[in-house]
Enzyme design. Sequence first.
Site, mmCIF file in Angstrom:
data_model
loop_
_atom_site.group_PDB
_atom_site.id
_atom_site.type_symbol
_atom_site.label_atom_id
_atom_site.label_comp_id
_atom_site.label_asym_id
_atom_site.label_seq_id
_atom_site.Cartn_x
_atom_site.Cartn_y
_atom_site.Cartn_z
ATOM 1 N N GLY A 51 0.832 -1.207 0.000
ATOM 2 C CA GLY A 51 0.000 0.000 0.000
ATOM 3 C C GLY A 51 0.859 1.246 0.000
ATOM 4 O O GLY A 51 1.965 1.271 -0.549
ATOM 5 N N CYS A 52 0.383 2.285 0.644
ATOM 6 C CA CYS A 52 1.102 3.564 0.690
ATOM 7 C C CYS A 52 2.468 3.398 1.336
ATOM 8 O O CYS A 52 2.581 2.848 2.429
ATOM 9 C CB CYS A 52 0.269 4.570 1.479
ATOM 10 S SG CYS A 52 1.142 6.104 1.841
#
Length: 224
Positions: A51-52
């Site tokens: 993810g981020c």
Amino acid sequence: MSFKSLIAAGSLGLAALAMSTVASAEEVFDAPVAARQASETGLQTAIFAGGCFWGIEGIFSHTRGVTSAVSGYHGGTANTANYRQVTTGLTDHAESVRVTYDPSIVRYDQLLQILFSVGADPTLHNRQGPDRGAHYRTAIVPTTTEQRAVATAYLRQMGRSGVWDDPIRARIEDYRRFYPAEDYHQDYMLNNPNSGYIRRWDAPKVEALRENFPGLYRSRFRTG
């Protein structure tokens, strides 16, 4: 555009409105202790995507034995290794973090356990938290034969563990080249502690690291 992109672009009001419609932050999982432990000596480098990259970098920056955590891009080519293009989801890059660590303090298999306990839900496909797209996929990128063997064994162990109700979708990807992200992405949690995104999605991950891995947590933020 992802929530993170909205915030990076300064669209805080729109991002806040969008965040109000999504579920709570990822839950903490009781990822198993690895049956196969890594056997490494000297400083090692590993690459993780989950993810981020702000949150993954933040977690590993607070992990004892990690000497460097750098946000960047992995999987695509040099000419698309920039935030503007990666966030279109049309490159082969994943937002990734290059972690340099001392295996006498923290082993590779322990980094995997941390990643899948407090960093990323391994059952999700091309998304984590509020962010969607192939560039937010969850992947392990081994840089050595030993890391690949340990990662392969651990993913299999995770699938048999019963911790997750859904199939494990995290995958192992071949190492290509890691491209560090733009300067403003580095140490993002440290430099932007009051960011709505950080407070909502990433700070809880670091707190979960502190609570669930007290022996490997350190309060001093290690910059890349």
